[in-house]
Design an enzyme around this catalytic site. Structure first.
Site, PDB file in Angstrom:
ATOM      1  N   TRP A 120     -59.667 -23.339  43.449  1.00  0.00           N
ATOM      2  CA  TRP A 120     -58.442 -24.130  43.648  1.00  0.00           C
ATOM      3  C   TRP A 120     -58.250 -24.529  45.117  1.00  0.00           C
ATOM      4  O   TRP A 120     -57.401 -25.325  45.425  1.00  0.00           O
ATOM      5  CB  TRP A 120     -57.214 -23.346  43.158  1.00  0.00           C
ATOM      6  N   LYS A 121     -59.027 -23.928  45.994  1.00  0.00           N
ATOM      7  CA  LYS A 121     -58.898 -24.187  47.443  1.00  0.00           C
ATOM      8  C   LYS A 121     -57.436 -23.996  47.877  1.00  0.00           C
ATOM      9  O   LYS A 121     -56.745 -23.168  47.296  1.00  0.00           O
ATOM     10  CB  LYS A 121     -59.448 -25.576  47.775  1.00  0.00           C
TER      11      LYS A 121
ATOM     12  N   HIS B 263     -68.616 -20.565  51.403  1.00  0.00           N
ATOM     13  CA  HIS B 263     -68.354 -21.958  51.011  1.00  0.00           C
ATOM     14  C   HIS B 263     -68.549 -22.860  52.230  1.00  0.00           C
ATOM     15  O   HIS B 263     -68.228 -22.469  53.344  1.00  0.00           O
ATOM     16  CB  HIS B 263     -66.927 -22.082  50.463  1.00  0.00           C
TER      17      HIS B 263
ATOM     18  N   GLU C   9     -66.945 -25.233  53.324  1.00  0.00           N
ATOM     19  CA  GLU C   9     -65.730 -25.504  54.100  1.00  0.00           C
ATOM     20  C   GLU C   9     -65.454 -24.371  55.075  1.00  0.00           C
ATOM     21  O   GLU C   9     -64.797 -24.560  56.091  1.00  0.00           O
ATOM     22  CB  GLU C   9     -64.551 -25.749  53.141  1.00  0.00           C
TER      23      GLU C   9
ATOM     24  N   GLY D 164     -66.204 -33.089  46.718  1.00  0.00           N
ATOM     25  CA  GLY D 164     -65.017 -33.930  46.828  1.00  0.00           C
ATOM     26  C   GLY D 164     -65.295 -35.413  47.050  1.00  0.00           C
ATOM     27  O   GLY D 164     -64.394 -36.177  47.374  1.00  0.00           O
TER      28      GLY D 164
ATOM     29  N   GLY E  57     -64.192 -27.739  42.028  1.00  0.00           N
ATOM     30  CA  GLY E  57     -63.056 -27.820  42.939  1.00  0.00           C
ATOM     31  C   GLY E  57     -61.950 -28.673  42.343  1.00  0.00           C
ATOM     32  O   GLY E  57     -61.152 -28.207  41.529  1.00  0.00           O
ATOM     33  N   GLY E  58     -61.920 -29.942  42.728  1.00  0.00           N
ATOM     34  CA  GLY E  58     -60.828 -30.851  42.333  1.00  0.00           C
ATOM     35  C   GLY E  58     -60.503 -30.823  40.844  1.00  0.00           C
ATOM     36  O   GLY E  58     -59.325 -30.748  40.462  1.00  0.00           O
TER      37      GLY E  58
HETATM   38  P1  PGA Z   1     -65.314 -30.456  44.164  1.00  0.00           P
HETATM   39  O1  PGA Z   1     -65.437 -29.116  45.021  1.00  0.00           O
HETATM   40  O2  PGA Z   1     -65.555 -30.102  42.741  1.00  0.00           O
HETATM   41  O3  PGA Z   1     -63.916 -30.946  44.434  1.00  0.00           O
HETATM   42  O4  PGA Z   1     -66.345 -31.403  44.683  1.00  0.00           O
HETATM   43  C1  PGA Z   1     -66.398 -28.149  44.714  1.00  0.00           C
HETATM   44  C2  PGA Z   1     -66.314 -26.993  45.671  1.00  0.00           C
HETATM   45  O5  PGA Z   1     -66.089 -27.212  46.857  1.00  0.00           O
HETATM   46  O6  PGA Z   1     -66.461 -25.826  45.262  1.00  0.00           O
END
Ligand code: PGA
Length: 244
Positions: free
Chosen positions: A12-13, A98, A100, A174, A227-228
Protein backbone atom coordinates in the site's frame (compact mmCIF):
# COMPACT_ATOMS: atom_id res chain seq x y z
CA UNK A 1 1.78 -22.26 -14.70
CA UNK A 2 4.14 -21.92 -11.74
CA UNK A 3 4.86 -25.03 -9.71
CA UNK A 4 4.73 -23.25 -6.36
CA UNK A 5 1.59 -21.89 -4.75
CA UNK A 6 1.50 -18.27 -5.78
CA UNK A 7 1.54 -15.25 -3.50
CA UNK A 8 -0.23 -12.01 -4.33
CA UNK A 9 1.09 -9.25 -2.09
CA UNK A 10 -0.27 -5.71 -1.88
CA UNK A 11 2.16 -2.93 -1.06
CA UNK A 12 0.00 0.00 0.00
CA UNK A 13 3.06 2.27 0.33
CA UNK A 14 2.33 5.60 2.06
CA UNK A 15 -1.38 5.53 1.32
CA UNK A 16 -4.44 5.37 3.49
CA UNK A 17 -5.84 6.93 6.62
CA UNK A 18 -7.65 4.74 9.12
CA UNK A 19 -11.04 4.77 7.43
CA UNK A 20 -9.65 3.91 3.97
CA UNK A 21 -7.32 1.20 5.25
CA UNK A 22 -9.96 -0.49 7.34
CA UNK A 23 -12.52 -0.36 4.54
CA UNK A 24 -10.04 -1.91 2.11
CA UNK A 25 -9.00 -4.60 4.59
CA UNK A 26 -12.62 -5.44 5.43
CA UNK A 27 -13.49 -5.72 1.78
CA UNK A 28 -10.56 -8.09 1.13
CA UNK A 29 -11.32 -10.15 4.24
CA UNK A 30 -14.93 -10.58 3.15
CA UNK A 31 -13.94 -11.63 -0.37
CA UNK A 32 -11.35 -14.08 0.98
CA UNK A 33 -13.91 -15.61 3.34
CA UNK A 34 -16.57 -16.11 0.69
CA UNK A 35 -14.47 -17.12 -2.32
CA UNK A 36 -10.80 -17.77 -1.51
CA UNK A 37 -8.63 -17.52 -4.63
CA UNK A 38 -6.08 -20.15 -5.60
CA UNK A 39 -3.12 -18.28 -4.09
CA UNK A 40 -1.77 -16.89 -0.83
CA UNK A 41 -2.70 -13.29 -0.07
CA UNK A 42 -0.80 -10.60 1.80
CA UNK A 43 -1.28 -6.90 2.41
CA UNK A 44 1.42 -4.51 3.62
CA UNK A 45 -0.23 -1.37 4.98
CA UNK A 46 1.63 1.71 6.21
CA UNK A 47 3.00 1.25 9.74
CA UNK A 48 0.28 3.39 11.31
CA UNK A 49 -2.37 0.93 10.10
CA UNK A 50 -0.62 -2.39 10.65
CA UNK A 51 -2.24 -3.21 14.00
CA UNK A 52 -5.73 -2.03 13.03
CA UNK A 53 -5.66 -3.82 9.68
CA UNK A 54 -4.32 -6.89 11.46
CA UNK A 55 -7.33 -6.85 13.75
CA UNK A 56 -9.65 -6.81 10.74
CA UNK A 57 -7.77 -9.64 9.01
CA UNK A 58 -7.24 -11.81 12.10
CA UNK A 59 -8.13 -15.46 11.59
CA UNK A 60 -8.74 -15.02 7.87
CA UNK A 61 -6.84 -15.92 4.72
CA UNK A 62 -5.19 -12.53 4.13
CA UNK A 63 -1.78 -12.23 5.82
CA UNK A 64 -0.23 -9.03 7.13
CA UNK A 65 3.18 -7.55 6.40
CA UNK A 66 5.29 -4.47 6.98
CA UNK A 67 6.87 -2.38 4.21
CA UNK A 68 10.31 -2.08 5.80
CA UNK A 69 12.03 -2.81 9.09
CA UNK A 70 15.07 -1.57 10.97
CA UNK A 71 18.10 -3.81 11.32
CA UNK A 72 18.28 -3.38 15.09
CA UNK A 73 15.91 -5.05 17.52
CA UNK A 74 15.36 -1.94 19.69
CA UNK A 75 17.05 1.19 20.93
CA UNK A 76 17.79 4.77 19.98
CA UNK A 77 16.60 4.74 16.35
CA UNK A 78 14.07 7.56 16.20
CA UNK A 79 11.35 6.88 13.67
CA UNK A 80 12.37 3.31 12.94
CA UNK A 81 10.32 0.16 13.49
CA UNK A 82 11.93 -3.16 14.28
CA UNK A 83 11.03 -6.52 12.81
CA UNK A 84 10.11 -7.63 16.32
CA UNK A 85 7.62 -4.75 16.55
CA UNK A 86 6.04 -5.78 13.26
CA UNK A 87 5.79 -9.34 14.47
CA UNK A 88 4.27 -8.12 17.73
CA UNK A 89 1.69 -6.16 15.73
CA UNK A 90 0.62 -9.30 13.87
CA UNK A 91 2.86 -9.34 10.80
CA UNK A 92 4.18 -12.52 9.27
CA UNK A 93 6.07 -10.84 6.38
CA UNK A 94 8.10 -7.72 5.72
CA UNK A 95 9.22 -6.13 2.44
CA UNK A 96 12.90 -5.19 2.45
CA UNK A 97 15.06 -3.43 -0.10
CA UNK A 98 12.21 -1.92 -2.11
CA UNK A 99 13.69 0.34 -4.79
CA UNK A 100 11.94 3.34 -3.24
CA UNK A 101 14.01 2.73 -0.11
CA UNK A 102 17.19 1.77 -1.95
CA UNK A 103 16.81 4.98 -3.98
CA UNK A 104 15.24 7.62 -1.73
CA UNK A 105 16.70 6.38 1.55
CA UNK A 106 20.11 5.30 0.28
CA UNK A 107 19.77 1.67 1.32
CA UNK A 108 22.75 -0.30 0.07
CA UNK A 109 22.85 -4.06 -0.44
CA UNK A 110 24.67 -4.33 2.88
CA UNK A 111 21.94 -2.43 4.73
CA UNK A 112 19.27 -4.52 3.04
CA UNK A 113 21.09 -7.68 4.07
CA UNK A 114 21.01 -6.65 7.73
CA UNK A 115 17.28 -6.03 7.39
CA UNK A 116 16.70 -9.51 5.95
CA UNK A 117 18.64 -10.87 8.92
CA UNK A 118 16.44 -8.81 11.24
CA UNK A 119 13.30 -10.17 9.62
CA UNK A 120 14.52 -13.75 10.11
CA UNK A 121 15.60 -13.03 13.70
CA UNK A 122 12.03 -11.90 14.42
CA UNK A 123 10.48 -14.91 12.67
CA UNK A 124 9.20 -12.98 9.66
CA UNK A 125 9.33 -13.95 6.00
CA UNK A 126 11.51 -11.41 4.17
CA UNK A 127 10.29 -10.24 0.77
CA UNK A 128 13.57 -9.13 -0.74
CA UNK A 129 13.21 -6.70 -3.66
CA UNK A 130 15.69 -6.38 -6.50
CA UNK A 131 15.48 -4.64 -9.85
CA UNK A 132 17.37 -2.64 -12.43
CA UNK A 133 16.92 0.99 -13.50
CA UNK A 134 15.97 1.98 -17.03
CA UNK A 135 19.53 3.03 -17.80
CA UNK A 136 20.84 -0.31 -16.56
CA UNK A 137 18.36 -2.21 -18.72
CA UNK A 138 19.16 -0.11 -21.77
CA UNK A 139 22.86 -0.78 -21.19
CA UNK A 140 22.16 -4.52 -21.24
CA UNK A 141 23.01 -4.83 -17.56
CA UNK A 142 19.66 -5.91 -16.10
CA UNK A 143 20.66 -9.46 -15.25
CA UNK A 144 24.09 -8.46 -13.95
CA UNK A 145 22.61 -5.77 -11.70
CA UNK A 146 19.82 -7.96 -10.36
CA UNK A 147 22.02 -10.94 -9.57
CA UNK A 148 24.59 -8.67 -7.90
CA UNK A 149 21.86 -7.07 -5.77
CA UNK A 150 20.60 -10.49 -4.85
CA UNK A 151 23.96 -11.88 -3.79
CA UNK A 152 24.79 -8.64 -1.94
CA UNK A 153 21.47 -8.49 -0.09
CA UNK A 154 20.87 -12.13 0.73
CA UNK A 155 22.41 -13.36 3.99
CA UNK A 156 23.78 -16.86 4.38
CA UNK A 157 21.30 -19.41 5.63
CA UNK A 158 18.41 -18.55 3.34
CA UNK A 159 15.62 -21.08 3.05
CA UNK A 160 12.42 -21.13 1.07
CA UNK A 161 10.20 -20.97 4.15
CA UNK A 162 11.38 -17.51 5.15
CA UNK A 163 12.36 -15.91 1.88
CA UNK A 164 10.45 -14.48 -1.07
CA UNK A 165 12.28 -12.57 -3.80
CA UNK A 166 10.48 -9.82 -5.72
CA UNK A 167 11.85 -8.80 -9.10
CA UNK A 168 10.75 -5.21 -9.58
CA UNK A 169 12.35 -3.29 -12.44
CA UNK A 170 12.57 0.28 -11.13
CA UNK A 171 11.36 1.69 -14.47
CA UNK A 172 8.21 -0.46 -14.33
CA UNK A 173 7.05 0.71 -10.90
CA UNK A 174 4.06 3.01 -11.13
CA UNK A 175 4.68 3.74 -14.81
CA UNK A 176 2.30 1.39 -16.59
CA UNK A 177 5.32 -0.15 -18.36
CA UNK A 178 6.31 -3.78 -17.97
CA UNK A 179 9.19 -5.83 -19.40
CA UNK A 180 8.46 -8.33 -22.12
CA UNK A 181 7.30 -11.68 -20.79
CA UNK A 182 10.53 -13.20 -22.08
CA UNK A 183 12.55 -10.62 -20.14
CA UNK A 184 10.63 -11.39 -16.94
CA UNK A 185 11.30 -15.10 -17.40
CA UNK A 186 14.97 -14.53 -18.12
CA UNK A 187 15.52 -12.48 -14.95
CA UNK A 188 13.46 -14.86 -12.81
CA UNK A 189 15.55 -17.78 -14.07
CA UNK A 190 18.74 -15.92 -13.16
CA UNK A 191 17.36 -15.16 -9.68
CA UNK A 192 16.28 -18.75 -9.21
CA UNK A 193 19.83 -19.93 -9.82
CA UNK A 194 20.95 -17.98 -6.73
CA UNK A 195 18.32 -18.95 -4.15
CA UNK A 196 17.22 -22.14 -2.41
CA UNK A 197 14.84 -24.40 -4.34
CA UNK A 198 11.18 -23.79 -3.55
CA UNK A 199 11.66 -20.06 -2.93
CA UNK A 200 8.92 -17.99 -4.51
CA UNK A 201 9.86 -15.24 -6.96
CA UNK A 202 7.27 -12.50 -7.44
CA UNK A 203 7.15 -10.06 -10.29
CA UNK A 204 6.33 -6.43 -9.37
CA UNK A 205 5.92 -3.23 -11.35
CA UNK A 206 2.64 -2.03 -12.91
CA UNK A 207 0.80 -5.32 -12.38
CA UNK A 208 -2.90 -4.67 -12.98
CA UNK A 209 -6.06 -6.65 -13.72
CA UNK A 210 -5.37 -6.46 -17.46
CA UNK A 211 -1.82 -7.83 -17.50
CA UNK A 212 -2.05 -10.13 -14.46
CA UNK A 213 -3.10 -13.28 -16.30
CA UNK A 214 -0.23 -13.22 -18.80
CA UNK A 215 2.38 -12.41 -16.14
CA UNK A 216 1.05 -14.92 -13.63
CA UNK A 217 0.77 -17.50 -16.40
CA UNK A 218 4.56 -17.60 -16.74
CA UNK A 219 6.18 -20.74 -15.38
CA UNK A 220 8.88 -18.70 -13.65
CA UNK A 221 6.49 -16.30 -11.86
CA UNK A 222 5.28 -17.39 -8.43
CA UNK A 223 3.14 -14.35 -7.71
CA UNK A 224 3.04 -10.58 -7.79
CA UNK A 225 3.97 -7.62 -5.64
CA UNK A 226 1.30 -5.06 -6.42
CA UNK A 227 1.48 -1.36 -5.60
CA UNK A 228 -1.12 0.99 -7.10
CA UNK A 229 -3.63 -1.73 -8.00
CA UNK A 230 -3.58 -3.07 -4.43
CA UNK A 231 -5.35 0.06 -3.20
CA UNK A 232 -8.62 -0.94 -4.88
CA UNK A 233 -10.14 -4.13 -3.54
CA UNK A 234 -11.68 -4.95 -6.90
CA UNK A 235 -8.39 -4.63 -8.79
CA UNK A 236 -6.38 -6.53 -6.20
CA UNK A 237 -8.98 -9.24 -6.28
CA UNK A 238 -8.95 -9.44 -10.04
CA UNK A 239 -5.18 -9.95 -9.91
CA UNK A 240 -5.54 -12.69 -7.29
CA UNK A 241 -8.28 -14.30 -9.37
CA UNK A 242 -5.86 -14.45 -12.32
CA UNK A 243 -4.00 -17.14 -10.37
CA UNK A 244 -6.94 -19.46 -10.61
P1 PGA B 1 3.15 -0.59 -8.79
O1 PGA B 1 4.19 -0.74 -7.59
O2 PGA B 1 2.35 -1.84 -8.84
O3 PGA B 1 2.35 0.63 -8.43
O4 PGA B 1 3.95 -0.39 -10.03
C1 PGA B 1 4.81 -1.96 -7.32
C2 PGA B 1 5.75 -1.84 -6.15
O5 PGA B 1 6.42 -0.82 -6.03
O6 PGA B 1 5.83 -2.75 -5.31
Amino acid sequence: MAALRRLIAGNWKMNGLTADGLALASDLAARAASAPPDCDLLVCPPATLVAAVGAVLAGGAVALGGQDCAAAEKGAYTGDISAEMLRDAGCTHVIVGHSERRGACGETDEIVRTKVEAAWRAGLVAILCVGETRAEREAGLAQTVVTAQLSGSLPDGADAARLVVAYEPVWAIGTGLIPTLADIEEIHRAIRAGIPGGTRILYGGSVNPKNAAEILGLVEVDGALVGGASLKAEDFWAIAAACG
